[in-house]
Write a protein that holds these residues in place. Sequence first.
Motif, PDB file in Angstrom:
ATOM      1  N   LEU A 149     -25.691  26.344   7.123  1.00 14.81           N
ATOM      2  CA  LEU A 149     -25.201  27.814   7.482  1.00 14.81           C
ATOM      3  C   LEU A 149     -24.086  28.203   6.359  1.00 14.81           C
ATOM      4  N   ARG A 150     -23.205  27.156   6.243  1.00 10.20           N
ATOM      5  CA  ARG A 150     -22.162  27.550   5.494  1.00 10.20           C
ATOM      6  C   ARG A 150     -22.503  27.734   3.908  1.00 10.20           C
ATOM      7  N   GLU A 151     -23.203  26.718   3.382  1.00  8.13           N
ATOM      8  CA  GLU A 151     -23.957  27.034   2.076  1.00  8.13           C
ATOM      9  C   GLU A 151     -24.700  28.145   1.646  1.00  8.13           C
ATOM     10  N   TYR A 152     -25.535  28.794   2.869  1.00  9.61           N
ATOM     11  CA  TYR A 152     -26.325  29.992   2.791  1.00  9.61           C
ATOM     12  C   TYR A 152     -25.402  31.232   2.558  1.00  9.61           C
ATOM     13  N   ARG A 153     -24.516  31.197   3.562  1.00 10.98           N
ATOM     14  CA  ARG A 153     -23.652  32.169   3.770  1.00 10.98           C
ATOM     15  C   ARG A 153     -22.780  32.455   2.423  1.00 10.98           C
ATOM     16  N   GLU A 154     -22.266  31.165   1.734  1.00 11.22           N
ATOM     17  CA  GLU A 154     -21.463  31.317   0.832  1.00 11.22           C
ATOM     18  C   GLU A 154     -22.224  31.888  -0.358  1.00 11.22           C
ATOM     19  N   LEU A 155     -23.625  31.455  -0.610  1.00  7.54           N
ATOM     20  CA  LEU A 155     -24.590  31.785  -1.583  1.00  7.54           C
ATOM     21  C   LEU A 155     -24.624  33.517  -1.577  1.00  7.54           C
ATOM     22  N   ALA A 156     -25.060  33.759  -0.475  1.00 10.16           N
ATOM     23  CA  ALA A 156     -25.051  35.255  -0.113  1.00 10.16           C
ATOM     24  C   ALA A 156     -23.777  35.811  -0.739  1.00 10.16           C
ATOM     25  N   GLU A 157     -22.660  35.694  -0.302  1.00  8.99           N
ATOM     26  CA  GLU A 157     -21.490  36.316  -0.797  1.00  8.99           C
ATOM     27  C   GLU A 157     -21.317  36.215  -2.158  1.00  8.99           C
ATOM     28  N   GLU A 158     -21.617  35.087  -2.837  1.00 13.22           N
ATOM     29  CA  GLU A 158     -21.653  35.159  -4.293  1.00 13.22           C
ATOM     30  C   GLU A 158     -22.405  35.791  -5.023  1.00 13.22           C
ATOM     31  N   LEU A 159     -23.505  36.358  -4.412  1.00 23.33           N
ATOM     32  CA  LEU A 159     -24.409  37.339  -4.900  1.00 23.33           C
ATOM     33  C   LEU A 159     -24.150  38.786  -4.557  1.00 23.33           C
ATOM     34  N   GLY A 160     -22.935  38.948  -3.860  1.00 30.96           N
ATOM     35  CA  GLY A 160     -22.598  40.354  -3.639  1.00 30.96           C
ATOM     36  C   GLY A 160     -23.105  40.792  -2.137  1.00 30.96           C
ATOM     37  N   MET A 161     -23.616  39.969  -1.433  1.00 35.80           N
ATOM     38  CA  MET A 161     -24.344  40.387  -0.234  1.00 35.80           C
ATOM     39  C   MET A 161     -23.468  39.814   1.002  1.00 35.80           C
ATOM     40  N   GLN A 162     -23.753  40.183   2.148  1.00 36.14           N
ATOM     41  CA  GLN A 162     -23.156  39.659   3.710  1.00 36.14           C
ATOM     42  C   GLN A 162     -24.382  38.906   4.254  1.00 36.14           C
ATOM     43  N   ALA A 163     -23.857  37.984   5.098  1.00 32.27           N
ATOM     44  CA  ALA A 163     -24.722  37.271   5.995  1.00 32.27           C
ATOM     45  C   ALA A 163     -24.633  37.583   7.350  1.00 32.27           C
ATOM     46  N   ILE A 164     -25.240  38.011   8.095  1.00 29.67           N
ATOM     47  CA  ILE A 164     -25.381  38.007   9.807  1.00 29.67           C
ATOM     48  C   ILE A 164     -25.583  36.602  10.081  1.00 29.67           C
ATOM     49  N   VAL A 165     -24.615  36.013  11.004  1.00 31.62           N
ATOM     50  CA  VAL A 165     -25.050  34.452  11.400  1.00 31.62           C
ATOM     51  C   VAL A 165     -25.534  34.719  12.886  1.00 31.62           C
ATOM     52  N   GLU A 166     -26.783  34.512  13.144  1.00 33.96           N
ATOM     53  CA  GLU A 166     -27.332  34.922  14.409  1.00 33.96           C
ATOM     54  C   GLU A 166     -27.212  33.640  15.512  1.00 33.96           C
ATOM     55  N   ALA A 167     -26.812  33.866  16.715  1.00 32.72           N
ATOM     56  CA  ALA A 167     -26.767  33.016  17.594  1.00 32.72           C
ATOM     57  C   ALA A 167     -27.302  33.478  18.933  1.00 32.72           C
ATOM     58  N   TYR A 168     -27.866  32.641  19.769  1.00 30.91           N
ATOM     59  CA  TYR A 168     -28.457  32.664  21.078  1.00 30.91           C
ATOM     60  C   TYR A 168     -27.576  32.174  22.255  1.00 30.91           C
ATOM     61  N   THR A 169     -27.271  30.963  21.904  1.00 30.38           N
ATOM     62  CA  THR A 169     -26.452  30.207  22.911  1.00 30.38           C
ATOM     63  C   THR A 169     -24.820  30.101  22.522  1.00 30.38           C
TER      64      THR A 169
END
Length: 269
Positions: A149-169
């Motif tokens: 979760l942390r690694e992928y979000r940080e990668l997205a931000e490094e590439l100039g994108m944003q990440a929606i981190v989705e939860a259900y519980t």
Amino acid sequence: MILDDLVAATRIRLKRHQEKVSLAQLKRRVEQQSADENPDFLSILNNPGLHVIAEVKKSSPSKGTIVSNFPYLQIAETYDKAGTDAISVLTEPDYFNGHLNYLKEISHKVTAPILRKDFTIDPYMIYEAKANGASIVLLIVAILTDHQLREYRELAEELGMQAIVEAYTEDEVNRALQSDAKIIGINNRNLKDFHVDFNNSLKLKSLVPANIPVIAESGIQTQADVAKLAGAGFKGVLIGETLMRAADKQALIQAFKASTAVTDSKATK
């Protein structure tokens, strides 16, 4: 469980894609891209009001084919003209009849930020999203480790994108917060059996600090639903099936945005 099947299918598809286009090739494509001129999605969410994310989706595991006529470019352009704040594009082919080409083609036609709606399970898919025009990726807590979760979000931000981190519980919301998510999505749909409970997002919203924008996802059908979520402090709503079935998509988006404006007006009095 449906979610397990979706992840298994994604792993098979990922392997096929990696055999056709290497990660090194994807990285070169990303490096050669011109600067992204689309508005930053996090900045949009931090503006006053509740923001509409309109989804381009042909099918789902629970509903089957939602629309048989699927002029995806026309739909996306209609969303864009209606002033939607972002466009979600399904790229999962086996259960949602999505395709990566939809993302690529739509990105050349609209100005709104685009979310690649898929089951991200590998950094390759984040580079793939960027290379095909996405400015937002979806990270589903239920299928990723805390490290991912942390690694992928940080990668997205490094590439100039944003990440929606989705939860259900509640536990997933807490894990999203621990990953330092900048944007949290709360799904009203249980991805294990696809049961929808509109109140799920309302129930879990209080767990998220006020400085982190929260998006409600799934089961949002009426102006009253949107107004209720706006009143509860949500910063965005992701709406798919309701818009896909609408005869006048532009009018419905504008009605949704008007209903949030009414709520904002009442809140300032």
